[in-house]
Structures are given as structure tokens and as C-alpha cells.
Write a protein that holds these residues in place. Structure first.
Motif, PDB file in Angstrom:
ATOM      1  N   GLY A  41      61.774  -0.709 -22.124  1.00 28.45           N
ATOM      2  CA  GLY A  41      62.522  -1.830 -22.665  1.00 28.45           C
ATOM      3  C   GLY A  41      62.443  -3.076 -21.816  1.00 28.45           C
ATOM      4  O   GLY A  41      63.069  -4.094 -22.129  1.00 28.45           O
ATOM      5  N   LYS A  42      61.702  -3.019 -20.733  1.00 27.53           N
ATOM      6  CA  LYS A  42      61.572  -4.163 -19.833  1.00 27.53           C
ATOM      7  C   LYS A  42      60.378  -5.029 -20.227  1.00 27.53           C
ATOM      8  O   LYS A  42      59.416  -4.556 -20.828  1.00 27.53           O
ATOM      9  CB  LYS A  42      61.411  -3.680 -18.391  1.00 27.53           C
ATOM     10  CG  LYS A  42      62.630  -2.930 -17.858  1.00 27.53           C
ATOM     11  CD  LYS A  42      62.408  -2.512 -16.408  1.00 27.53           C
ATOM     12  CE  LYS A  42      63.627  -1.775 -15.848  1.00 27.53           C
ATOM     13  NZ  LYS A  42      63.423  -1.355 -14.440  1.00 27.53           N
ATOM     14  N   GLU A  43      60.444  -6.300 -19.848  1.00 28.53           N
ATOM     15  CA  GLU A  43      59.355  -7.218 -20.146  1.00 28.53           C
ATOM     16  C   GLU A  43      58.131  -6.839 -19.323  1.00 28.53           C
ATOM     17  O   GLU A  43      58.232  -6.422 -18.174  1.00 28.53           O
ATOM     18  CB  GLU A  43      59.775  -8.652 -19.837  1.00 28.53           C
ATOM     19  CG  GLU A  43      58.758  -9.694 -20.296  1.00 28.53           C
ATOM     20  CD  GLU A  43      59.304 -11.112 -20.242  1.00 28.53           C
ATOM     21  OE1 GLU A  43      58.473 -12.043 -20.250  1.00 28.53           O
ATOM     22  OE2 GLU A  43      60.540 -11.281 -20.188  1.00 28.53           O
ATOM     23  N   LYS A  44      56.964  -6.976 -19.923  1.00 30.29           N
ATOM     24  CA  LYS A  44      55.718  -6.639 -19.232  1.00 30.29           C
ATOM     25  C   LYS A  44      54.778  -7.830 -19.241  1.00 30.29           C
ATOM     26  O   LYS A  44      54.893  -8.736 -20.079  1.00 30.29           O
ATOM     27  CB  LYS A  44      55.055  -5.421 -19.881  1.00 30.29           C
ATOM     28  CG  LYS A  44      54.694  -5.607 -21.334  1.00 30.29           C
ATOM     29  CD  LYS A  44      54.193  -4.321 -21.974  1.00 30.29           C
ATOM     30  CE  LYS A  44      52.915  -3.814 -21.368  1.00 30.29           C
ATOM     31  NZ  LYS A  44      52.389  -2.619 -22.082  1.00 30.29           N
ATOM     32  N   ALA A  45      53.850  -7.820 -18.331  1.00 30.40           N
ATOM     33  CA  ALA A  45      52.923  -8.941 -18.173  1.00 30.40           C
ATOM     34  C   ALA A  45      51.896  -8.969 -19.291  1.00 30.40           C
ATOM     35  O   ALA A  45      51.615  -7.952 -19.942  1.00 30.40           O
ATOM     36  CB  ALA A  45      52.226  -8.851 -16.818  1.00 30.40           C
ATOM     37  N   SER A  46      51.331 -10.138 -19.507  1.00 31.66           N
ATOM     38  CA  SER A  46      50.235 -10.286 -20.459  1.00 31.66           C
ATOM     39  C   SER A  46      49.041  -9.467 -19.981  1.00 31.66           C
ATOM     40  O   SER A  46      48.796  -9.356 -18.778  1.00 31.66           O
ATOM     41  CB  SER A  46      49.840 -11.760 -20.567  1.00 31.66           C
ATOM     42  OG  SER A  46      48.834 -11.954 -21.545  1.00 31.66           O
ATOM     43  N   PRO A  47      48.288  -8.848 -20.892  1.00 32.61           N
ATOM     44  CA  PRO A  47      47.157  -8.027 -20.455  1.00 32.61           C
ATOM     45  C   PRO A  47      46.073  -8.847 -19.775  1.00 32.61           C
ATOM     46  O   PRO A  47      45.993 -10.065 -19.928  1.00 32.61           O
ATOM     47  CB  PRO A  47      46.657  -7.398 -21.760  1.00 32.61           C
ATOM     48  CG  PRO A  47      47.149  -8.287 -22.848  1.00 32.61           C
ATOM     49  CD  PRO A  47      48.453  -8.842 -22.351  1.00 32.61           C
ATOM     50  N   THR A  48      45.237  -8.151 -19.028  1.00 31.92           N
ATOM     51  CA  THR A  48      44.120  -8.804 -18.350  1.00 31.92           C
ATOM     52  C   THR A  48      43.093  -9.314 -19.359  1.00 31.92           C
ATOM     53  O   THR A  48      43.129  -8.964 -20.533  1.00 31.92           O
ATOM     54  CB  THR A  48      43.431  -7.814 -17.394  1.00 31.92           C
ATOM     55  OG1 THR A  48      42.992  -6.674 -18.147  1.00 31.92           O
ATOM     56  CG2 THR A  48      44.392  -7.357 -16.309  1.00 31.92           C
ATOM     57  N   LYS A  49      42.168 -10.135 -18.878  1.00 32.21           N
ATOM     58  CA  LYS A  49      41.121 -10.681 -19.746  1.00 32.21           C
ATOM     59  C   LYS A  49      40.021  -9.637 -19.912  1.00 32.21           C
ATOM     60  O   LYS A  49      39.065  -9.569 -19.143  1.00 32.21           O
ATOM     61  CB  LYS A  49      40.549 -11.968 -19.156  1.00 32.21           C
ATOM     62  CG  LYS A  49      41.586 -13.015 -18.777  1.00 32.21           C
ATOM     63  CD  LYS A  49      42.414 -13.459 -19.959  1.00 32.21           C
ATOM     64  CE  LYS A  49      43.439 -14.503 -19.571  1.00 32.21           C
ATOM     65  NZ  LYS A  49      44.335 -14.838 -20.672  1.00 32.21           N
ATOM     66  N   ALA A  50      40.178  -8.801 -20.919  1.00 29.84           N
ATOM     67  CA  ALA A  50      39.200  -7.745 -21.198  1.00 29.84           C
ATOM     68  C   ALA A  50      38.943  -7.695 -22.695  1.00 29.84           C
ATOM     69  O   ALA A  50      39.865  -7.891 -23.506  1.00 29.84           O
ATOM     70  CB  ALA A  50      39.713  -6.390 -20.698  1.00 29.84           C
ATOM     71  N   GLY A  51      37.698  -7.413 -23.061  1.00 24.67           N
ATOM     72  CA  GLY A  51      37.301  -7.425 -24.463  1.00 24.67           C
ATOM     73  C   GLY A  51      38.102  -6.486 -25.337  1.00 24.67           C
ATOM     74  O   GLY A  51      38.355  -6.777 -26.508  1.00 24.67           O
ATOM     75  N   VAL A  52      38.542  -5.357 -24.763  1.00 25.76           N
ATOM     76  CA  VAL A  52      39.269  -4.379 -25.566  1.00 25.76           C
ATOM     77  C   VAL A  52      40.558  -4.978 -26.119  1.00 25.76           C
ATOM     78  O   VAL A  52      40.959  -4.682 -27.253  1.00 25.76           O
ATOM     79  CB  VAL A  52      39.563  -3.104 -24.735  1.00 25.76           C
ATOM     80  CG1 VAL A  52      40.478  -3.397 -23.558  1.00 25.76           C
ATOM     81  CG2 VAL A  52      40.166  -2.018 -25.616  1.00 25.76           C
ATOM     82  N   TYR A  53      41.216  -5.843 -25.353  1.00 30.36           N
ATOM     83  CA  TYR A  53      42.464  -6.442 -25.827  1.00 30.36           C
ATOM     84  C   TYR A  53      42.188  -7.473 -26.925  1.00 30.36           C
ATOM     85  O   TYR A  53      42.958  -7.573 -27.892  1.00 30.36           O
ATOM     86  CB  TYR A  53      43.217  -7.081 -24.666  1.00 30.36           C
ATOM     87  CG  TYR A  53      43.700  -6.064 -23.658  1.00 30.36           C
ATOM     88  CD1 TYR A  53      44.635  -5.097 -24.017  1.00 30.36           C
ATOM     89  CD2 TYR A  53      43.216  -6.050 -22.351  1.00 30.36           C
ATOM     90  CE1 TYR A  53      45.080  -4.159 -23.099  1.00 30.36           C
ATOM     91  CE2 TYR A  53      43.657  -5.117 -21.428  1.00 30.36           C
ATOM     92  CZ  TYR A  53      44.583  -4.157 -21.808  1.00 30.36           C
ATOM     93  OH  TYR A  53      45.012  -3.218 -20.904  1.00 30.36           O
ATOM     94  N   ALA A  54      41.110  -8.225 -26.785  1.00 28.98           N
ATOM     95  CA  ALA A  54      40.740  -9.176 -27.836  1.00 28.98           C
ATOM     96  C   ALA A  54      40.455  -8.442 -29.141  1.00 28.98           C
ATOM     97  O   ALA A  54      40.859  -8.879 -30.224  1.00 28.98           O
ATOM     98  CB  ALA A  54      39.522  -9.984 -27.397  1.00 28.98           C
ATOM     99  N   VAL A  55      39.763  -7.313 -29.043  1.00 29.24           N
ATOM    100  CA  VAL A  55      39.443  -6.526 -30.237  1.00 29.24           C
ATOM    101  C   VAL A  55      40.719  -6.005 -30.887  1.00 29.24           C
ATOM    102  O   VAL A  55      40.890  -6.068 -32.116  1.00 29.24           O
ATOM    103  CB  VAL A  55      38.501  -5.358 -29.877  1.00 29.24           C
ATOM    104  CG1 VAL A  55      38.361  -4.393 -31.052  1.00 29.24           C
ATOM    105  CG2 VAL A  55      37.123  -5.891 -29.477  1.00 29.24           C
ATOM    106  N   ARG A  56      41.644  -5.487 -30.088  1.00 31.28           N
ATOM    107  CA  ARG A  56      42.860  -4.868 -30.636  1.00 31.28           C
ATOM    108  C   ARG A  56      43.816  -5.883 -31.251  1.00 31.28           C
ATOM    109  O   ARG A  56      44.697  -5.512 -32.029  1.00 31.28           O
ATOM    110  CB  ARG A  56      43.596  -4.089 -29.544  1.00 31.28           C
ATOM    111  CG  ARG A  56      42.808  -2.942 -28.932  1.00 31.28           C
ATOM    112  CD  ARG A  56      42.302  -1.970 -29.955  1.00 31.28           C
ATOM    113  NE  ARG A  56      41.723  -0.788 -29.325  1.00 31.28           N
ATOM    114  CZ  ARG A  56      40.865   0.030 -29.912  1.00 31.28           C
ATOM    115  NH1 ARG A  56      40.462  -0.211 -31.149  1.00 31.28           N
ATOM    116  NH2 ARG A  56      40.372   1.077 -29.267  1.00 31.28           N
ATOM    117  N   THR A  57      43.684  -7.156 -30.902  1.00 27.85           N
ATOM    118  CA  THR A  57      44.550  -8.157 -31.529  1.00 27.85           C
ATOM    119  C   THR A  57      44.082  -8.528 -32.925  1.00 27.85           C
ATOM    120  O   THR A  57      44.854  -9.120 -33.691  1.00 27.85           O
ATOM    121  CB  THR A  57      44.632  -9.443 -30.682  1.00 27.85           C
ATOM    122  OG1 THR A  57      43.316  -9.973 -30.495  1.00 27.85           O
ATOM    123  CG2 THR A  57      45.272  -9.177 -29.332  1.00 27.85           C
TER     124      THR A  57
END
Length: 482
Positions: A331-347
Motif C-alpha cells: 500500500g506504499k508509494e513506489k518509484a517509477s520503473p527504470t528505463k527498460a523496454g519491457v515496461y514500455a511494452v507493458r504500458t
């Protein structure tokens, strides 16, 4: 960011199809950049699926998008440049999306107008989405880098410049080739191994080739487990790739790199792989026009990928920082993900869903990035090194897995693999947006015992079935007890 002009002939069908019906309630969606998320959006919002009053436009400076996951393999001569590219113009034509091969120079957020270099009138939007990626950090503020180094971005130029460098190397000469990779991240590791493979094929004597990685930290990939870091060191040692830690570049000259500690490193070729930085000129214009931008230059969005300052502007990929993410477990706030292609794909699927919901006045959904992902590093020799759950994975099967994953992603956007839309009946797929992913998980009834599974993925011999190993890794991801 983008260059050249729209090809009016090739886009006539898109123009005609998007002007049919409901012109009085036309909804204009303008996509700025052909990044991984926007590729999925174009595929999903084809003219048989989207409402007839939606008009979709893509703008990019290139007609083909390079897939970053395959670039190290291309540098190693495991792929041709063409195999790493997704033709934006062909995909747009299939979907009947207008494609402008042009440069975005700014956005007027009040009048909702995208300004282009070669079109004075600009493009009006009801919804704008930004997916412009990033550039290489430090390239503009370290003297000599822009002149002498080969930056990793833009990717298409990286491949061309390495090809040019390789073309100038002769196997008949005895000149030393000294390659320096600036940057000790995962990208730097892959590029070092790729350059070792590429230039090792050209030289008559391996002793003529030196590959050195300059890392600003005290240890490679410090976020990985000790076992994974050791596996990486072992691979680099086997390949005679040297690593120098705690190095910061002060300046570059034509054949020498000056470090802040006063030492100098000679080189013949330098790859600048220092990580991501924002497209400062364009993003500064966005900020001046009122868009919310982080102090480090990233576009600020919330978990819905909606701009923090403009509800009808979305953004995804490397160019953003996501604020307000919450860890579902704590339930705590988390940081933005790193600059990696997998995160761009999942968005991609989130962007598809939320733009549709926004235009329908529905509540938006949140993107929840995964905490860990399967990281695969190409070794340039038909093997790869992988990291997952703190475990190092090594062997031919790891390369076969990486190759399969990358090819499956590329296949999602090859027009020959897509629906033949002229054969689809009107209304048959309307409102059905294709958000399929290359690695959709379906649990099988039968699977290996935990003991056999652990033994399988730790093997390094050539007889491992990569598909079976991948099933094990996905079972582990979706079943914590397993």
C-alpha cells in the motif's frame, strides 16, 4: 524529433476512411512518436475496430522503428538490420492511420495543436499521446562526445555507424582495434559482447582486439544478486572483455578518452552507452507551453499514463516518469520503473484501454509495473545470459529463448501476420481492441516437479529445451509456492 513530409498518395485511403460518418463529432487522436506502446495502439485502433468518428494520426521522424531488444544481436551479425525494424508506414497504412514523416517542434496545449516542422497548419487533437523515447545521457555536456563517440540513441544510427566502422577494418592489416564502451549497465554489457563478436570476425588475430567497459560504479549491475553478478563477470572474463570501475569521462579527443581522475584511455572506437536522458529541446518546449515535466526532464504522468497537467494528454515509454504508483502488497508509494523496454511494452494495453475510456467518459484504469522481469543478455556467440529470481541462467537455450521472445514481439506488427481487414465484415470486430502480448501465459495441467524444474533451468548444456525452460520460469512467476 521528426523529419520529412507526409506521403499524401500512400495515406489517401487513411484520409478517406477517417472522414466517413460523424464528422460533427470527430475525435482526433494524435500519436507523437512510434515507440513500443504506440505500435500496439496503432495495431489495436485499426479502422475496423475503432469508432468511425475517430481519426488517428501518427508522427515520427523515421518510417521504420528499430526494436532495441534485437540491436545487440544485429551488431553481432546474428540479425540483419532489416530484421530489427518495424515499418511504421506499412503498419499505419494497414490500420488506415494517417502517418506524418515529420518533425514535431512543439505543442500548443491550449488550442490543442501539434506543431510540425514541414506543415505550417499543424495538427489539431482531442487526445494527444507522447511516446518519443529518450536520448543518450551526457552526449551534449561532455566535451568531444557528440563529435567522436557513437551514441546508442537513435538506434538506427547506432547500427549504421557500427557498420561503417566495421567496413573500415581490414583483416589484412595488423592494426590494433581498441573498443571502449562507456557505461556499465545491461546495454553496455550486451554492446561490449556484440562488438567483441563483430570485430573478432574481421581480424586475423584476436590479440589485436581490445574491448574495455568503463563503469562509473564500483560493481556491475549492483541491483542483481551476487550469483548473477558473478555469472556476468565470468562471461566477460571468458571473452577477455576488461572492466574499469569508478570511471567518469571528463572529455574525449579523436583517439583518447580523458577521465576525471587524470588518466587517459586510448581508443579507436567508442560506444556511448551511459543510459537514458530526455529529449531536452522538445520536452523543454512542452514544459514552456504548460505540460508538467519533472525536474530531471521526464514528462510527468500518473498511473493511468495521463499527464499530471492535461487530462487529454497521455505519455508512455522512456520519456515519462510515473508518479503516484502504489505497491499493491504494502500500500506504499513506489518509484517509477527504470528505463527498460519491457515496461514500455507493458504500458501498451493500458494506453489502448485508457484513451478509449477517456473518449467514452469512463473511469480510467491504473498501470501496475512488475517489480522484476526476465533480463536476457546476448553474448554474441549463440548463447545468452539471463537473470530471474536472483538466479543466473546461461547457455544456448537462453539465447534461443531470447531470440524466440524478440521474434514473437516483432511478429505482432508484421502486416502479413495481421487480420486481412478488407475481408472483415462491418461491425464484426468493432470495439474489440487487440491487446495481445507475445508472452501470454496459459498454465498447463502437467508441469515438472519443483526439483526437476530447478535442475532444468540451471543447466548450461546445449540439449535444454528452451520452451520447457520458459514454461518453468513463467510458472515460477505466477505461482510463488512453485
Amino acid at each position: 524529433m521528426m523529419s520529412s513530409t507526409k506521403d499524401n498518395n500512400s495515406n489517401k485511403l487513411a484520409d478517406d476512411s477517417q472522414k466517413k460518418n460523424h464528422n460533427d463529432d470527430l475525435k482526433r487522436i494524435v500519436l507523437i512518436g512510434g515507440g513500443h506502446a504506440h505500435l500496439q495502439l496503432i495495431k489495436a485502433y485499426h479502422y475496423k475496430a475503432r469508432p468511425s468518428n475517430w481519426h488517428v494520426t501518427l508522427i515520427d521522424k523515421v518510417t521504420s522503428a528499430s526494436y532495441s531488444g534485437m540491436i545487440p544481436g544485429c551488431i553481432s551479425n546474428l540479425y540483419t538490420p532489416r530484421q530489427t525494424q518495424i515499418p511504421l508506414d506499412e503498419l499505419a497504412q494497414w490500420a488506415k492511420v494517417d502517418f506524418y514523416h515529420d518533425t514535431v517542434v512543439g505543442i500548443d496545449f491550449e488550442s490543442q495543436m501539434v506543431k510540425l516542422k514541414n506543415h505550417e497548419q499543424g495538427l489539431h487533437y482531442d487526445v494527444a499521446s507522447i511516446d518519443i523515447g529518450s536520448t543518450s545521457r551526457g552526449i551534449d555536456n561532455v566535451p568531444g562526445v557528440s563529435e567522436y563517440a557513437i551514441p546508442t540513441r537513435p538506434i538506427d544510427l547506432l547500427v549504421k555507424r557500427i557498420q561503417q566502422a566495421a567496413d573500415n577494418v581490414s583483416s589484412q592489416e595488423n592494426d590494433e582495434v581498441k573498443i571502449v564502451i562507456v557505461g556499465g549497465g545491461a546495454s553496455g554489457m550486451e554492446l561490449a559482447m556484440g562488438m567483441k563478436a563483430r570485430f573478432g570476425q574481421l581480424l586475423c588475430n584476436d590479440s589485436l582486439l581490445q574491448v574495455t567497459i568503463l563503469d562509473s560504479g564500483s560493481e556491475l549491475l549492483p541491483y542483481e544478486s551476487p550469483a548473477c553478478r558473478k555469472a556476468l563477470r565470468d562471461v566477460l572474463y571468458e571473452k577477455n572483455i576488461h572492466v574499469r570501475h569508478n570511471c567518469r569521462v571528463l572529455s574525449m579527443e579523436q583517439d583518447v578518452i580523458q577521465l576525471e581522475d587524470g588518466s587517459a584511455i586510448p581508443y579507436t572506437h567508442c560506444i556511448w552507452a551511459t543510459g537514458a536522458a530526455p529529449h531536452s529541446t522538445l520536452v523543454n518546449q512542452f514544459q514552456s507551453a504548460g505540460l508538467s515535466v519533472h525536474e530531471k526532464g521526464w514528462i510527468e504522468v500518473g498511473p493511468t499514463l495521463q499527464s499530471k497537467s492535461h487530462e487529454n494528454v497521455f505519455a508512455a515509454g522512456d520519456c515519462v516518469t510515473i508518479q503516484g504508483l502504489v505497491d499493491p502488497n504494502t500500500g506504499k508509494e513506489k518509484a517509477s520503473p527504470t528505463k527498460a523496454g519491457v515496461y514500455a511494452v507493458r504500458t501498451g494495453p493500458i494506453l489502448i484501454e485508457n484513451i478509449s475510456r477517456f473518449l467514452s467518459n469512463q473511469d480510467l484504469i491504473d498501470y501496475t509495473p512488475q517489480d522484476d522481469f526476465l533480463q536476457l543478455l546476448m553474448c554474441g556467440d549463440g548463447t545468452a545470459l539471463g537473470f530471474r529470481f536472483g538466479l543466473p541462467l546461461r547457455g544456448k537455450w537462453v539465447w534461443q529463448l531470447k531470440n524466440a521472445i524478440d521474434c514473437m514481439f516483432m511478429d505482432l506488427f508484421q502486416v502479413k501476420n495481421l487480420l486481412k481487414l478488407d475481408e472483415v465484415k462491418e461491425g464484426e470486430v468493432e470495439g474489440k481492441y487487440d491487446t495481445s502480448q507475445y508472452d501470454e501465459y496459459i498454465r498447463k495441467d502437467e508441469r515438472l516437479s519443483p526439483q526437476d524444474a530447478a535442475h532444468l533451468i540451471m543447466r548450461t548444456d546445449d540439449d535444454v529445451d528452451y520452451q520447457q525452460a520458459w514454461e518453468v520460469l513463467r510458472d515460477m512467476m505466477y505461482d510463488q509456492e512453485y
